[in-house]
Structure formats: C-alpha cells, structure tokens
Design a protein around this motif. Structure first.
Motif, mmCIF file in Angstrom:
data_model
loop_
_atom_site.group_PDB
_atom_site.id
_atom_site.type_symbol
_atom_site.label_atom_id
_atom_site.label_comp_id
_atom_site.label_asym_id
_atom_site.label_seq_id
_atom_site.Cartn_x
_atom_site.Cartn_y
_atom_site.Cartn_z
ATOM 1 N N SER A 143 -5.330 -10.542 8.959
ATOM 2 C CA SER A 143 -5.526 -9.107 9.022
ATOM 3 C C SER A 143 -4.777 -8.484 8.588
ATOM 4 O O SER A 143 -3.559 -8.546 8.659
ATOM 5 C CB SER A 143 -5.269 -8.912 10.375
ATOM 6 O OG SER A 143 -5.370 -7.900 11.015
ATOM 7 N N GLY A 144 -5.208 -7.717 7.729
ATOM 8 C CA GLY A 144 -4.988 -6.888 6.995
ATOM 9 C C GLY A 144 -3.348 -5.462 7.636
ATOM 10 O O GLY A 144 -3.417 -4.968 7.633
ATOM 11 N N ILE A 160 -3.492 -2.106 1.060
ATOM 12 C CA ILE A 160 -5.023 -3.434 1.664
ATOM 13 C C ILE A 160 -6.094 -2.948 0.593
ATOM 14 O O ILE A 160 -6.481 -1.667 0.306
ATOM 15 C CB ILE A 160 -5.737 -2.929 2.857
ATOM 16 C CG1 ILE A 160 -4.506 -3.491 3.776
ATOM 17 C CG2 ILE A 160 -6.932 -3.871 3.038
ATOM 18 C CD1 ILE A 160 -5.002 -3.519 5.379
ATOM 19 N N ASP A 201 -8.302 -10.288 5.062
ATOM 20 C CA ASP A 201 -8.118 -9.286 4.388
ATOM 21 C C ASP A 201 -6.902 -9.775 2.959
ATOM 22 O O ASP A 201 -5.830 -10.927 2.616
ATOM 23 C CB ASP A 201 -7.252 -7.927 4.448
ATOM 24 C CG ASP A 201 -8.289 -7.462 5.772
ATOM 25 O OD1 ASP A 201 -9.540 -7.418 5.520
ATOM 26 O OD2 ASP A 201 -7.878 -7.399 7.098
#
Lengths: 385, 308
Positions: free
Chosen positions: B266-267, B290, B228
């Motif tokens: 990974s956000g 994000i 992300d």
C-alpha cells in the motif's frame, strides 16, 4: 496436369525457386567452385592415381660373364623407359643391400658362360631377383625382362640359322595372335576413364543433398515453409539449377578426357549429352531423397557418402565387374542410376553404340528418377521440427 | 466481434518438453494482440503453430476457420509470418527477396510492381533495393522481412519478436508501420520482450510455461497489479536499495537508472515509513513519490507470483 498433394504444380513457383537457387550457386563463390570444378578435379586425381603406367623401374645388373654378348643383352633389356639401371653390382651382397634399402626393385644376374651357352643354343643362364614387397613393379620388371630375353634369343637364333643357310620362314610353326577390340593397346585409362566420367558427373547430387539442410541451418526454410509453395514445386525448383550446372560438366569432362587423356569418343556426343541429362535428373533426385531425411548439412554429407558415393564406387561396375558380384549386390546396383550410366558412358565412348543398344538403360534411369522424386516429395513435410 | 483465430487446449510437445501446454485463445478480426512472457514460455512455438509450421500435438486450433491439423496449407496464402531470426536470402538483393516471395504467394506481376514500390517506400528501403540482404543493417533486415511478409497483403500477420536487436529509432518506425496496418484492419499477433511495445497493443496475452496466464487490455493488466509503486531518486542508490529492499510491505525492488522502483502493498501506508527510514539512515534523496504502475512492473510482479 500433374497433381500432387491436392495442389496444382505452378511453373511460376518452380521457376522462382530455380532462380533463387541459381543465384545462390553463382553468387556464393565457394559453392560455384565446388559444383563446377569438383568433378574435373576428382577425374584428374583418380585417373592418375588409378592408372599408374609403370616405368623407370630401378634395377641392378650383376654381370659375371662380361662378354660382348652379355653387354648387348643388358642394352637390349634397358632400352626404352621401362627399366633404369640403378647400378652395376659386383657381388650378390651388393644386390642384397640395394634390395633391402629399396634402391632397386629387381636385379638381373648374368651367369658366367652366358655368351657360350647362347652360341651353343643351350638357352641362357639368367637369374632375376625381385622385391616381393612391391610385386607390381617386380612382376612388371620380370615380364619386361623375359620378353626382351626372348627377343634376344630369337635374334641370335635367326642370325645363326641364316649363317647356316636356313630360311627363317620355314620355321614359323605357331602364330598365335590376340586381338583386342575397342581398346586395342589395352591401356587401362581408356577403359577406366569413361567409368570415372560417369562417377564424377554424379557429384552435384551431393550439393542437392545439402540444399534443404542448408536452408534449415540458415533459418531460411522457416520463411519458405510459411509460403503456399507445393512440396513437389520446391523440390523440383531446387533440382533444376543443379541439372544445369551438371550439364556444364557434361561438356567440360568429355572435352578434358579427349584433349588431356586422349580418350576417343566413338559414339555421338549429342546422345551422350541427352542421356546425361536423364542421369542428372535421376542422381539428383536421389540426392534430394537424402536431403529430405537429414536435418543438418553434416548429416546429409555423411549419408550421401554412405548411400550415394560408396555404392557408386563399388557397385556400379566401374572398378569391379558387375558379372562377378553376388546376386544381391547386382540387384542393388540396378537401383543406382550410376550403374546404368556407367554402361551408357562406356558404350558411347568405346564401341560407340547408339540408342538401339542403350535404350533399356535410359529407361531404367528415367524410372529411377521418377521414383526418387516421388519418394522425396512423399516424405518431405512442410513442417519445422 | 468475429474471432478469426481460435485455439482450445492446444498442446505442442517436443521430445523432452511441452512447449505449449493447453493454450486456449480467441483472437478477433482486427486485433493487435501482444504476446509476452519470459524466454522459453512458448511464444515462438505458439506463433509457429498458428502459421502452420508445426504439427499440433493435442487440442484444437483453427485460423480463418481452417483446422490447423487438417488444412494447415490452406491458411498460408492468408497469413504473413515473420520469423524471429533473419530468415531471408542473404545473397539475394532487397528487390529479389521481395519478388521471390511475391511469386510464391501468387501476386500478379502488375500488383507486384505496384506493391514492391509501395513497400520499399513504406520500409524506407527504396535506395537500398539493389543491395544484397546480407549487407543490410539489422533494422533494415527486419523491415525487409516485414515487407516480404506483407507482399501478398495478408489478413493475419504473425510476427515473432520483430524488433529484438533493433535500434530505438528503427523500433519506433517499425511500430508506426504496425499501427498503420492495424488501422487498415489487419489482424496482428506480435510477440515482444519489450513492455512499452506490449502497451501499444489492443490486448496482451502473458504466457508462462506454455500456458496463457493472463489475457487482457494493457490498462486492465496494469490495474491488476496489487499494491502501488513508490519511486525514489536517491543520491546513493546502491546504499538506498540495500536499506529499503528488506522493509516490511516491500514486495519488489527494481532499479531504473539511478531511481528505485519499490512495489509495495500500500503506497499511502508505506511512503511515510520509508521516508522515515531513509532520514534515520541519513540517506539523501531528490524525490520520493507514488508512481503509476507500468506494464513492466505488472509483468515482473505477475511472473514472480507464478514462480513462487
């Protein structure tokens, strides 16, 4: 219908390229000046540089006789513009110094007893010293002085014979006359300029050689090659405007030669113009062959000099007679349009001959033009890189 | 869908380099295909090959069913090619350039009159039609070049970076024209360094070192981005960048003006961690969130992966 590369030749395509190229020549001032005036400029330059009429050559006189007769002799040799008296020397040392310094090209030394020897018909005691570092001027001076000296002796002899009551007519022992045809005063310019004309009129070939490389360098070729234009169409379209500009020079150059250099045009101007058009086609096609192979203008320029101008200078018989060339060189000369055109130009300007004599040369030029165009079209590929 | 451009293992060698290295591509009728990739990836060579301007070294390629190796000349009436650099005749006027190409493409005089009028209006060049092309602005030159490639109403348009060096307004106008042509059914292949432009294409091909490494819709390419994007707007972006760039899970750190875009694995997992570090280091920020991945991030991440 002419078919090349399985495509019909479209006059509209050729005309579009011709117009575009013509606009380029006319609107880009430096190109216009280059194509219009280079031949004139080069003709003037070469005509003057290559045919220097010798005159006003500085000489010194050392007169040991100091008689009326020797004075009259000095006047005789310096009459006219050929020789100029730089100084009256009084010793051999002085003459030596002047020669060393390059102030004089020749010196005339009149020995004592000049007048009495002439009177006694013993010939004349005369010495001429020339500067061997510049033989042209020196030889010219010697010839001139000898000629004048002969005249002087002739005159003196005639006077004496008359005084003795002898008729001069009975003395005509030998009468040799040399007749020169076409160029009666044997002026080098009269013979050279028609040759030069044929050379300078080939100059637009250079511009043609550069035109494809110019488009390549400016990126315009990329867009042009993406069109359906045929190869022969493109090449012909590019040659035609330069033929037109070249023909303007075919009018300017003879006019200049006649009015400025007083060359006489003994043949027909119309014939000259027509054959010049054929020459333009041939020599410009030759330029195009160069252009097809060279990627950059600099390279095209260099190759043009190598294959068009230097052979044009040395092989076309303008400066060195064809007859004295080795067989291979003569054969190569036959492949140059300039060789045939030089013969044509001289023929029309000097003896004033017509088509009955010149047709083989015209046919040769036409043939060379067709061969060169075909070569250019054959080797030109519509691809980049 | 009928494909009108087909290449298979297409190779083009230059003296020292292989510019196109086994390109296999199929483009359907009516596509607006974007060709992206770093400088030297082979985009220009590909377009020149498709325009019939370069010889094919190896492999197969055909345009409209004509084999490029045998019938390159036959495709030319159907294709409009626009080179990357200005390649019209500077000393000719706008009108004369249009007429020149119209005549070479065998446009009838009647069509020519009607189309030049329409294209001049289309390109906003009507009032400049007598001006010499060399005196036009960069944007106007590009529009004139496009008008010249459209004069014969080609079925396929090949445009090599048509908007490079053009101001943003002209760029938008240019793309409005392209969109209109696309809607009229013209197949367009356009190379571009701008990712917002790639986003407007129906399909995007990413070239790298002469190969097509990715070829999909912009949406799918964006989704291929693994991980992300976290967008931070810090008070002092220089200090913040130094701090966050080395954190675990951060693959890429890019700056956009005063905001920082972090590409993370990974956000959800990394966002709280990054917030904690920033607070610990006493680095103030206006916002952190994000963000949806853009073409640009996807592109850079794909290229980095290839370079690694």
């Amino acid at each position: 219908m002419l078919r090349l590369h399985s495509a019909q030749v479209s006059l509209r395509h050729i005309w579009a390229v011709t117009r575009k190229e013509f606009n380029h020549i006319v609107r880009d001032r430096s190109t216009l000046i280059l194509v219009l005036f280079t031949p004139t400029l080069v003709l003037l330059l070469m005509a003057y540089a290559l045919t220097v009429d010798l005159k006003n050559i500085p000489i010194a006189v050392l007169d040991f006789d100091c008689s009326q007769t020797s004075q009259a002799f000095i006047q005789q040799i310096t009459a006219g513009q050929d020789l100029d008296i730089y100084a009256y020397a009084t010793s051999m040392e002085e003459i030596n110094t002047m020669l060393m310094r390059g102030q004089i090209k020749a010196a005339v030394i009149i020995a004592p007893g000049f007048a009495s020897d002439l009177q006694a018909l013993k010939g004349i005691p005369l010495q001429v010293i020339i500067d061997g570092t510049e033989p042209e001027s020196g030889n010219f001076a010697v010839e001139h002085i000898l000629q004048r000296a002969e005249e002087f002796i002739d005159d003196a002899l005639t006077k004496q014979l008359r005084a003795q009551g002898i008729s001069i007519d009975s003395l005509q022992a030998l009468n040799l006359r040399v007749q020169t045809w076409y160029n009666p005063d044997l002026k080098p310019r009269n013979a050279l300029i028609p040759g030069l004309i044929s050379m300078v009129l080939g100059f637009p070939a250079l511009s043609v050689a550069l035109t494809l490389a110019h488009e390549r360098e400016h990126g315009t070729l990329e867009q042009l090659l993406a069109t359906p234009i045929g190869r022969a169409e493109l090449l012909l379209g590019k040659i035609i405007p330069y033929i037109i500009v070249g023909l303007i020079n075919v009018i300017i150059i003879p006019f200049l030669s006649i009015s400025w250099f007083h060359i006489s045009l003994n043949g027909s101007f119309l014939l000259f113009f027509g054959l010049s058009a054929i020459f333009m086609f041939a020599v410009l096609s030759m330029g195009m062959v160069v252009g097809v192979f060279m990627r950059t203008q600099a390279a095209a320029l260099a190759l043009s000099f190598l294959v068009i101008f230097f052979p044009g200078f040395f092989l076309t018989g303008i400066f060195f007679p064809l007859a004295s060339m080795p067989e291979e060189a003569r054969l190569e000369a036959m492949g140059l349009p300039g060789t045939h055109y030089a013969i044509i130009t001289r023929g029309i300007f000097l003896p004033g001959v017509g088509m009955d004599v010149l047709w083989p040369y015209a046919v040769m030029m036409l043939g060379l033009g067709v061969v060169f165009t075909a070569l250019a079209a054959l080797f030109f590929r519509k691809k980049l890189g | 869908m009928t494909s009108i451009i087909e290449t298979k293992d297409l190779i083009r060698d230059f003296k020292k380099t292989r510019a196109v290295d086994g390109l296999t591509l199929s483009i359907a009728l009516g596509e607006l295909f974007g060709l992206v990739g770093p400088d030297g990836a082979g985009k220009t060579t590909t377009l020149r090959l498709l325009a019939g301007l370069l010889d094919v070294s190896e492999g197969d390629a055909s345009v409209l069913g004509y084999d490029l190796k045998e019938k390159a000349e036959s495709i030319k009436p159907h294709v409009g090619y626009m080179a990357q650099q200005f390649s019209l005749y500077g000393e000719l006027s706008v009108m004369e350039n249009l007429q020149f190409f119209a005549e070479l493409f065998d446009v009838t005089p009647k069509d020519m009159a009607e189309r030049t009028e329409r294209l001049l209006t289309f390109a906003g060049l009507t009032e400049f039609k007598k001006r010499r092309a060399v005196n036009l602005s960069g944007g106007m030159q590009k529009k004139l070049a496009l008008a010249c490639t459209l004069i014969h109403e080609p079925e396929i348009l090949l445009l090599d970076e048509p908007t490079t060096g053009v101001d943003p307004i002209s760029r938008r106008e240019f793309w409005n024209i392209l969109t209109e042509l696309h809607l009229q059914g013209t197949t367009i292949i356009v190379s571009t360094p701008y990712m917002d432009e790639a986003d407007r294409c129906s399909r995007v091909g990413l070239m790298y070192a002469g190969k097509l490494v990715e070829c999909d819709s912009p949406k799918n390419i964006r989704e291929k981005l693994e991980g992300d994007v976290i967008e931070i707007q810090p008070e002092d972006w220089q200090k913040a960048l130094k701090t966050v760039a080395g954190l675990s899970g951060v693959r890429e750190a890019q700056t956009y003006g005063e905001s920082i875009h972090l590409l993370v694995d990974s956000g959800k997992r990394r966002l709280p961690e990054i917030e904690r570090v920033l607070k610990k280091e006493k680095l103030a920020y206006r916002s952190i969130r994000i963000a949806p991945a853009r073409m640009e991030e996807a592109f850079i991440s794909l290229i980095r992966k290839l370079e690694a």
